[in-house]
Design a protein around this motif. Structure first.
Motif, mmCIF file in Angstrom:
data_model
loop_
_atom_site.group_PDB
_atom_site.id
_atom_site.type_symbol
_atom_site.label_atom_id
_atom_site.label_comp_id
_atom_site.label_asym_id
_atom_site.label_seq_id
_atom_site.Cartn_x
_atom_site.Cartn_y
_atom_site.Cartn_z
ATOM 1 N N THR A 88 -12.324 -46.774 -26.055
ATOM 2 C CA THR A 88 -11.801 -46.376 -24.746
ATOM 3 C C THR A 88 -10.273 -46.425 -24.739
ATOM 4 O O THR A 88 -9.597 -45.510 -24.243
ATOM 5 C CB THR A 88 -12.354 -47.321 -23.655
ATOM 6 O OG1 THR A 88 -13.747 -47.432 -23.833
ATOM 7 C CG2 THR A 88 -12.045 -46.805 -22.274
ATOM 8 N N LEU A 89 -9.740 -47.502 -25.317
ATOM 9 C CA LEU A 89 -8.274 -47.654 -25.322
ATOM 10 C C LEU A 89 -7.618 -46.659 -26.272
ATOM 11 O O LEU A 89 -6.513 -46.160 -26.007
ATOM 12 C CB LEU A 89 -7.908 -49.091 -25.696
ATOM 13 C CG LEU A 89 -8.332 -50.102 -24.620
ATOM 14 C CD1 LEU A 89 -8.124 -51.527 -25.090
ATOM 15 C CD2 LEU A 89 -7.561 -49.849 -23.325
ATOM 16 N N TYR B 17 -14.833 -50.810 -26.360
ATOM 17 C CA TYR B 17 -13.574 -51.001 -25.625
ATOM 18 C C TYR B 17 -12.394 -50.500 -26.442
ATOM 19 O O TYR B 17 -11.449 -49.924 -25.919
ATOM 20 C CB TYR B 17 -13.421 -52.473 -25.244
ATOM 21 C CG TYR B 17 -14.561 -52.917 -24.374
ATOM 22 C CD1 TYR B 17 -14.725 -52.358 -23.106
ATOM 23 C CD2 TYR B 17 -15.513 -53.814 -24.830
ATOM 24 C CE1 TYR B 17 -15.790 -52.704 -22.300
ATOM 25 C CE2 TYR B 17 -16.582 -54.166 -24.038
ATOM 26 C CZ TYR B 17 -16.722 -53.605 -22.774
ATOM 27 O OH TYR B 17 -17.791 -53.940 -21.990
ATOM 28 N N SER C 59 -7.417 -43.529 -24.379
ATOM 29 C CA SER C 59 -6.379 -43.648 -23.355
ATOM 30 C C SER C 59 -4.984 -43.476 -23.978
ATOM 31 O O SER C 59 -4.130 -42.761 -23.449
ATOM 32 C CB SER C 59 -6.513 -45.003 -22.678
ATOM 33 O OG SER C 59 -5.476 -45.200 -21.761
ATOM 34 N N TRP C 60 -4.780 -44.101 -25.127
ATOM 35 C CA TRP C 60 -3.487 -43.992 -25.804
ATOM 36 C C TRP C 60 -3.208 -42.545 -26.208
ATOM 37 O O TRP C 60 -2.109 -42.029 -26.003
ATOM 38 C CB TRP C 60 -3.481 -44.914 -27.030
ATOM 39 C CG TRP C 60 -2.294 -44.720 -27.924
ATOM 40 C CD1 TRP C 60 -0.996 -45.036 -27.636
ATOM 41 C CD2 TRP C 60 -2.279 -44.149 -29.236
ATOM 42 N NE1 TRP C 60 -0.184 -44.702 -28.679
ATOM 43 C CE2 TRP C 60 -0.944 -44.161 -29.674
ATOM 44 C CE3 TRP C 60 -3.273 -43.634 -30.079
ATOM 45 C CZ2 TRP C 60 -0.563 -43.666 -30.927
ATOM 46 C CZ3 TRP C 60 -2.891 -43.159 -31.320
ATOM 47 C CH2 TRP C 60 -1.568 -43.169 -31.732
#
Lengths: 339, 513
Positions: free
Chosen positions: A142-143, A139, A146-147
């Motif tokens: 994933t973040l 997770y 995304s950032w």
């Protein structure tokens, strides 16, 4: 080898019943699911393109699984590998350099291994549970992705879409034919399958890992270090996932976006077990899994089946496969009341 | 009165082998009946058929005159047939009472069951704390759990597979009293053992098996050991040759002031252990199981390391901080008490198990396992130690306990060690093979190796050792010269009262008298 046959027959029977009760002609549906996707060159290309990362990652994970090292976070390692490879591809001073692709390969492998090294260190030193740590790190990865694509790495000329600039041609695998998406990265998978076989079946290091998995006390008796099994198991999975991420970025995608993997890292766990943690079995498992992905999309588009229904069907097949395995090794018996 | 159990013409084959060939025997109520035979003679198969864990191909079984149809362990237990296996079937992570509850009761009133266990185990002279976890128990203590589990069922027929192999002489006497008491209450007992003297002392009748066939029946109390042994092995027994030892000048193994905390709250703390073993001699370590042997052996073997490197020295080099592999490089080899899962990997083939410790003899080349080399290495051990196995491809778990022991001992001796540690070398091994293993140990030591034998069989220690040590509650006695001591002195040291530092509070379990 009876299990796959039994599972296939059962799946076809139950699947046909399911489709028939819902008003779809079972024969047409099954044909659209399993045969139509492979009827064209493009279909074959897509089939191998999707099977390749699944097989690659499953090979890496199986090395750890054989030693009871449970790396559930290949998805995260894939993402970090893709980020590292794409970073090299975007920011290397000479975008036309012939060594760019090999550098990206190394970056992908190192990125995946670095992400896997965190749970390896924590398990080897502090005996944390690697299942939880690898999963949670997914997770975070994933973040992080995304950032990056929403922030610092967003393409300035990309109309504010959350994605990076496209990679240069030298930073990508060239397709065999520009009409199709399949590219030379499948050879990486072929080599990985061979290496995995060599490692698990023939090498002394692989032997030590299997001892650690089958009998930890015997490993201690022989003086094999438990921590080295943990490190090798996690790093092998991390490297394979990282390279798979690199091959996605440098292959069909060409850039980073928030969703770069349709769950390859998780599906590869299933592939590893369908293949019974064995190199040859993993190849078959990966091809099957990839076909399920393709067929699922095909029946949704061509016959209008719902996404849920196709996933139920995929689930039925996997369920029967693993259950058939189980019932071949174990037998159910009624235990009399008075026992 | 019909016999309690009658077998008629039992035949059972496995692929490639006839395990039981036309076997008939009968056991009366209250009779103690011995089944004698070498490893692979078919004893275990026969017991499994009686217990219902395996089905005979042909033949009938009668219990109290009634034929048993559709035979399973559950129907056996319903008929009052109970069995204590040689390999215990206990769940290691839960307590004694929970293990027994799983096997015997439908209700889970653990407190009542625990009281029953304490009461019963004390009555039969094998005290056991029902709330200890099984993984903390020594092999001897686990066996008590198994026996108590059977006794709770008030059995009509009790099958015991090698029950005394891990007990002290005093505990064996106690066990025999228990068994005689049971027999006088009408319970029939089938007693499998390799120890002829025990069979002669305890059993009324004996059935002798060889190669799956009955080779004779005897009244052990009226037969000599030699007659019985001949029926078993079909040949004369080899004689032991123990030549005088010529100990080396310097010790090969030197333990100095070794103190180590217990592994966990049920372990035993080692207190200032010092001794040495020289090349060319065999030193025996006697003691009741659960007195620190497990801790000591894991520290000696390197499975557990110690901060003070100098407290264990091998061949003059500090070794206490080294792991097992590094110590093996110094010339150590080791046969552990547990064969499956520690000395061998259960699902692996024998050739793979050969690689486990013999990999440094050239079985690994360029990082790859030399399969051919490992195969012929394993084949040589199988031949030299007469291991009954389906070749190097057989899995370790398919071998009987004694045969796997022969394989492991053979593998470790083939490494030509300078220091040889061996725990319970002949547990569960038949007379002929035990004599061979003992002779091999003697020959190994006379060729210059230092041998440390940890055994609970005093006869064995007296037969082969030059010097004896006794461990009790984590303390090791000064060495005793074999020829200048006797069983009584050793027995007293094994059960000595704690010398003033009785803080661990487990005396009642460790000490039996």
């Amino acid at each position: 080898m009876a299990a796959p046959v039994i599972a296939t027959v059962l799946t076809l029977v139950v699947g046909s019943l399911l489709f028939a009760t819902l008003g779809y002609d079972p024969l047409v549906t099954l044909q659209a699911f399993f045969i139509a996707p492979l009827n064209s060159l493009n279909g074959l290309s897509e089939w191998l393109l999707k099977a390749s990362p699944l097989i690659l990652i499953a090979c890496g994970l199986a090395v750890g699984f054989r030693a009871n090292v449970w790396n559930i976070g290949a998805e995260g390692q894939l993402i970090v590998g893709a980020i590292a490879a794409c970073g090299v591809g975007l920011f290397y001073p000479n975008p036309e350099s012939p060594i760019l692709l090999p550098l990206m390969f190394l970056a992908g492998a190192c990125g995946g291994m670095a992400w896997a090294a965190i749970p390896a260190f924590l398990r080897a030193r502090m005996n944390t549970n690697e299942i939880l740590v690898t999963l949670m790190l997914t997770y975070i990865a994933t973040l992080l992705l995304s950032w990056l694509v929403h922030g610092p790495w967003r393409d300035p000329a990309g109309f504010n879409y959350p994605q990076t600039a496209l990679l240069s041609a030298a930073a990508m695998f060239e397709p065999f034919d520009y009409a199709y998406r399949l590219n030379a990265s499948v050879f990486i998978t072929v080599v990985a399958v061979f290496l995995m076989w060599l490692f698990t079946d023939r090498s002394f290091l692989g032997y030590k890992m299997s001892v650690s998995g089958a009998a930890p006390l015997a490993a201690r008796y022989a003086g094999f270090r438990e921590s080295s099994a943990v490190w090798i198991g996690l790093l092998a999975g991390g490297a394979a996932a990282g390279v798979a991420g690199m091959a996605e970025v440098a292959g069909p995608l060409g850039q980073l976006s928030p969703q770069i993997s349709p769950g390859y890292g998780f599906a590869a766990i299933i592939v590893a077990f369908i293949g019974r943690l064995n190199a040859f079995g993993i190849v078959l498992g990966g091809l099957l899994m990839s076909l399920l992905f393709l067929g699922g999309e095909a029946v949704q588009m061509n016959l209008g089946l719902s996404a849920a229904l196709t996933r139920i069907f995929q689930g039925i097949l996997l369920f029967f496969l693993l259950a058939a395995d189980f019932f071949i090794f174990y037998r159910l018996r009624r235990i009399p009341e008075h026992a | 009165m019909p016999p309690r159990l009658e077998l008629r013409n039992i035949t059972k084959s496995y692929p490639g082998i006839v395990a039981n060939d036309d076997i008939s025997m009968s056991i009366m109520p209250g009779e103690i009946h011995a089944v004698l035979g070498e490893n692979g003679a078919g004893k275990s198969t026969l017991m499994k058929i009686i217990y219902g864990a395996a089905q005979a191909d042909s033949g009938e079984i009668y219990c109290d005159g009634k034929p048993i149809a559709a035979h399973t362990p559950a129907t056996s237990r319903a008929l009052g047939i109970e069995m204590v296996y040689q390999h215990f079937a206990l769940f290691e992570s839960v307590t004694v009472v929970e293990n027994i509850a799983l096997a015997v009761s439908n209700t889970f009133d653990l407190d009542a069951l625990a009281r029953q266990i304490t009461e019963l185990s004390n009555r039969y002279g094998m005290p056991i704390d029902p709330h200890r976890r099984v993984h903390d128990l020594s092999v001897g203590e686990r066996q008590r759990v198994e026996i108590v589990r059977c006794l709770l069922q008030a059995p009509k027929l009790l099958i015991l597979d090698e029950p005394t192999s891990v007990l002290t002489p005093q505990a064996v006497v106690k066990l025999f009293e228990t068994l005689r008491q049971l027999a006088s209450e009408g319970c029939s007992i089938v007693y499998i053992s390799h120890k002829l003297d025990e069979v002669q002392e305890l059993c009324d009748t004996a059935t002798v098996l060889r190669n799956g066939k009955v080779t004779g029946t005897a009244r052990p109390k009226q037969s000599t050991s030699l007659e019985l042994a001949r029926m078993m092995v079909g040949a004369e027994l080899p004689e032991m040759h123990v030549s005088p030892s010529v100990p080396s000048e310097k010790p090969v193994l030197e333990v100095r002031g070794l103190t180590a905390p217990a592994r966990d709250k049920y372990g035993v703390e080692l207190k200032n252990v010092s001794f040495e073993v020289r090349g060319g001699e065999i030193v025996g370590l006697a003691g009741v199981s659960g007195n620190g042997q497990a801790e000591l052996i894991s520290l000696l073997s390197g499975e557990r390391t110690h901060g003070n490197a100098l407290s264990i020295q091998i061949d003059g080099r500090a070794a206490a901080h080294l792991n097992a592999s590094e110590r093996r490089k110094l010339g150590m080899a080791f046969v552990p008490e547990e064969r499956l899962g520690r000395g061998a990997v259960p699902p692996h083939a024998l050739w793979q198990n050969a690689v486990l410790t013999a990999h440094r003899t050239g079985l690994v080349r360029n990082g790859l396992v030399d399969r051919k080399g490992a195969n012929s290495f394993a084949a040589k051990i199988i031949e030299r130690f007469k291991v009954k196995a389906n070749g190097p491809q057989a899995s370790a778990q398919s071998l009987s306990g004694g045969n796997l022991q022969k394989f492991i001992v053979g593998r470790e001796i083939a490494l030509q060690p300078k220091l040889f540690l061996v725990a319970q070398p002949t547990w569960g091994v038949d007379v002929g093979a035990a004599a061979f293993i003992r002779q091999t140990l003697v020959d190994l030591s006379r060729s210059g190796a230092a041998v440390l034998v940890i055994s609970e069989e005093l006869d064995e220690l007296f037969e082969i050792c030059d010097r004896l040590l006794v461990i009790c509650q984590g303390q090791v006695s000064p060495p005793l010269i074999r020829t200048k001591t006797n069983r009584e002195e050793i027995g007293l040291l094994m059960t000595k009262v704690d010398r003033g530092n009785g803080t661990n509070g487990r005396g009642e379990v460790a000490v039996q008298d």
